[in-house]
Design an enzyme around this catalytic site. Sequence first.
Site, short mmCIF file in Angstrom:
data_model
loop_
_atom_site.label_atom_id
_atom_site.label_comp_id
_atom_site.label_asym_id
_atom_site.label_seq_id
_atom_site.Cartn_x
_atom_site.Cartn_y
_atom_site.Cartn_z
N HIS A 275 -4.03 2.00 -12.98
CA HIS A 275 -4.38 0.71 -12.36
C HIS A 275 -5.51 0.01 -13.07
O HIS A 275 -5.57 -1.21 -13.09
CB HIS A 275 -4.66 0.92 -10.88
CG HIS A 275 -3.38 1.12 -10.12
ND1 HIS A 275 -2.95 2.35 -9.72
CD2 HIS A 275 -2.43 0.24 -9.77
CE1 HIS A 275 -1.77 2.21 -9.13
NE2 HIS A 275 -1.44 0.95 -9.14
N ARG B 265 -1.40 -8.33 -5.28
CA ARG B 265 -1.88 -6.99 -4.92
C ARG B 265 -3.09 -7.14 -4.00
O ARG B 265 -4.22 -7.27 -4.47
CB ARG B 265 -2.29 -6.22 -6.18
CG ARG B 265 -1.13 -5.85 -7.11
CD ARG B 265 -1.64 -5.02 -8.28
NE ARG B 265 -0.58 -4.32 -8.99
CZ ARG B 265 -0.05 -4.72 -10.14
NH1 ARG B 265 -0.47 -5.82 -10.72
NH2 ARG B 265 0.92 -4.01 -10.72
N ARG C 12 1.67 -8.46 -1.05
CA ARG C 12 2.02 -7.06 -0.82
C ARG C 12 0.94 -6.45 0.06
O ARG C 12 -0.25 -6.62 -0.22
CB ARG C 12 2.07 -6.33 -2.15
CG ARG C 12 2.25 -4.84 -1.94
CD ARG C 12 2.44 -4.13 -3.22
NE ARG C 12 1.19 -3.89 -3.91
CZ ARG C 12 1.12 -3.29 -5.10
NH1 ARG C 12 2.24 -2.90 -5.70
NH2 ARG C 12 -0.02 -3.09 -5.67
N GLU D 231 10.32 1.23 -5.24
CA GLU D 231 9.50 1.99 -6.19
C GLU D 231 9.81 3.47 -6.14
O GLU D 231 9.35 4.24 -6.97
CB GLU D 231 8.00 1.82 -5.85
CG GLU D 231 7.56 0.38 -5.73
CD GLU D 231 6.07 0.25 -5.58
OE1 GLU D 231 5.39 0.15 -6.61
OE2 GLU D 231 5.58 0.28 -4.43
N ASP E 298 5.94 2.39 -10.66
CA ASP E 298 6.12 3.58 -9.81
C ASP E 298 7.54 4.10 -9.90
O ASP E 298 7.76 5.31 -9.90
CB ASP E 298 5.74 3.26 -8.36
CG ASP E 298 4.25 3.43 -8.13
OD1 ASP E 298 3.71 4.46 -8.59
OD2 ASP E 298 3.62 2.54 -7.54
N ARG F 132 2.07 8.45 -13.97
CA ARG F 132 1.70 7.25 -14.73
C ARG F 132 0.24 7.25 -15.18
O ARG F 132 -0.15 6.46 -16.02
CB ARG F 132 2.00 5.98 -13.92
CG ARG F 132 1.18 5.84 -12.67
CD ARG F 132 1.73 4.75 -11.76
NE ARG F 132 1.08 3.47 -11.92
CZ ARG F 132 1.28 2.42 -11.12
NH1 ARG F 132 2.15 2.50 -10.12
NH2 ARG F 132 0.65 1.32 -11.32
N CYS G 53 8.63 -6.65 -10.85
CA CYS G 53 7.23 -7.06 -10.96
C CYS G 53 6.34 -5.99 -11.59
O CYS G 53 5.14 -6.09 -11.55
CB CYS G 53 6.68 -7.44 -9.58
SG CYS G 53 6.56 -6.05 -8.46
#
Length: 755
Positions: free
Chosen positions: A369, A476, A512, A611, A635, A645, A682
């Site tokens: 992230h 987000r 989201r 995801e 994800d 990840r 996305c």
Amino acid sequence: MQEPQPASTSRRLLGRLRDVMAGSGTAEERLNKIVALIADGLAAQVCSCYVMRAGEVLELFATEGLKQSAVHRTRLRVGEGLVGLIAAQARPIALADAWSHAAFVYRPETGEELYHSFMGVPIIRGGRVIGVLVVQDREHRHYVDEDVETLETVAMVLAGLLVAHELIRREELLPTEGNALLPLRLEGVRLSPGVGIGTAVLHSPRIIVPKIINEDPQAELLRLESAIAALHDDLDVMLASPESVGEEYRDVLETYRMFAQDHGWKNRIHEAIRSGLTAEAAVQKVQDDTRLRMNQVTDSYIRERLYDLQDLANRILQHLTGARATAARGDLPEDTIVVARSMGPAELLDYDRRKLRGLVMEEGSANMHVAIIARALDIPVLARVKEAVAKIEPYDPIIVDGEYGQVFIRPGEDIQQAFHASLEARRARAAHHDALRDLPAETLDGVRITMLLNAGLLLDMQNLQRVNADGVGLYRTEVPFMARPALPDVEAQTILYGKILALAEGRPVAFRTLDVGGDKLLPYWNPVEEPNPAMGWRSIRVTLDRPLIMRHQLRALIRAAAGQDLDVMFPMVTAVAEFDAARALLDREIAREHSRGGVVPRRIRVGAMLEVPALMWQLRPLLQRVDFVSIGSNDLAQFLFANDRTNTQVADRYDVLSPPFLYVLHSILKQCEAAGVPCSVCGEMVRNPLEAMALIGLGFRRISMAAPSFGAVKGMVRSMSVVPVQHYLETLLHLPHQSVRERLRMFALDHNIAL
Ligand code: PEP
Ligand code: MG
């Protein structure tokens, strides 16, 4: 007369030095007094201080005993003479007869022909040699280890004086590592493109020790003991944590054992305290010694261990000084390039983004992230840069080349010029992309692509107009949560979402709901320790278990969108029942708003993020319930390939441009189309023109990406025709290959598609 004990010699000397330091006079006057004091304190006839000047030259700056006319005249290159050798090796030299040493060079202007014995130590600051301190005697004196220790301790105090009074300038500092005398180039893996030119800031700063000379060694020893005890507590907590299972566990444990058993290390700190240093100055002195040793060790295992020792010393220093854990809240240069071992997204957001020019990490992988946030901020990021923290000094000039995965430390003039030129070229390319702003995102064969923005900061919303996006495909909401000092209440959230909608000026925004956990930790929320956080209590699992948090967020969204359209989507839905539960909370909040006479949104569209692979086998019931689907390819790839990840080790193992992944995307899209439900992608893959080309070839017409990629992707869209890409992709979907990236790239080149 009885010889004085070395520790008390040094303590007495330091006490007298303290008086000089605290007294008046220019830096040079003090330096003169100091060399006289040292000569006196060590009963030597000569004491001289050489300071590093530009061009790796050591200049005699002050002397007691040599001819004063030699001051500022006698200069030795690094490596030349005994003084130069000490600087080159960053090691002390003690000789009863200097003249018989092969490296000795005689400088007649100094009048040193009178002296035979010689003891010199490097003056070190931040792991670099900034000068050399020498004493000489007429006699053939045999210096012992304790003499060297004393001179080293005094040199440490002197280092502080030289730097504090700018007798040494930063650009004149000398890296001590063999070939690192030259500017350094390190390689890494690009996580975010671009070029950053700026000044290095260490994320976990090396601690500046304000007070070097102690007043009471016993008290300092006690302070050290309690800091070490606190360190042991830290280690106990780390060892007890289930997250440390595996490799890490053993490493920490080994370090711990080594630390506990390394009496030599501890004794050296004790000795430095007894010789008159404060506990923190003593730790720093030993840390500097270790660092120099580290540069001379080639065995990677031993280097690693020494690196751990450095880390432990840092922790002790933090306990002793109460220093900040990170540099984010300190004084930052206008062009900060942050250098870290690794970093979470909230930690990056802690920095003033107006000053951020780049990030260099020793660890990391593309879908972390922190990388996503960095891309949103449009700063270049390089990860897996080996030993970046050890090799980069605070305030080093540094260039992050996010195009070719390299970082230049202390670059020469020519390199700087080349990069300034490259920045110009990038600006020109950006201007070219900006020129596409008002042209439609339409392929050569007339297919209109809906191009959406990924956002998380208010700053991103300004990009909506700048790049002329069709809306926000992924907002987000956890990003503002991460950037705050406390959980925002309904009112604060309502204001925030209201601002976002206002900035969107009627373009749709897919909010989201809170997606925390995994590597996205809120600073004010103690993380639950989990063995496998990516598959643990995160995202919708958290907000369904803490429905009040979800309800407050939905309430704020409903209020912020009163009378307007509202798009909400739930992340990481694994089972339709989870979607139903979340939807029920939304319905409850709408009813609540109605019942209190509030205005509700004109229309609410509710979506699910796809995801987690399991949801693909519940698509039919899901598609009956949702207004849209958004594929979170980061994800989805992580779970589909069973490939963490955030784990550097496996970062490049699998490719989204591979038959299985493309096949999965294609099949989700087909089912959505059959059900008449809009479906977008996305995840981060969209930001690459090649990946975007493949998605459009698969049939996607809605893609959402971070602003910096917008221009390049739009340029690609306007240069492609859908039909040939679609036909070509059909030939790839069932291949046994692990990646079809190269084939797609060649196809794009053959068809003049702008990548
Ligand atoms: C994804 O997983 O692809 C996604 C868009 O969500 P995030 O990266 O925020 O987890
Ligand atoms: Mg996700």
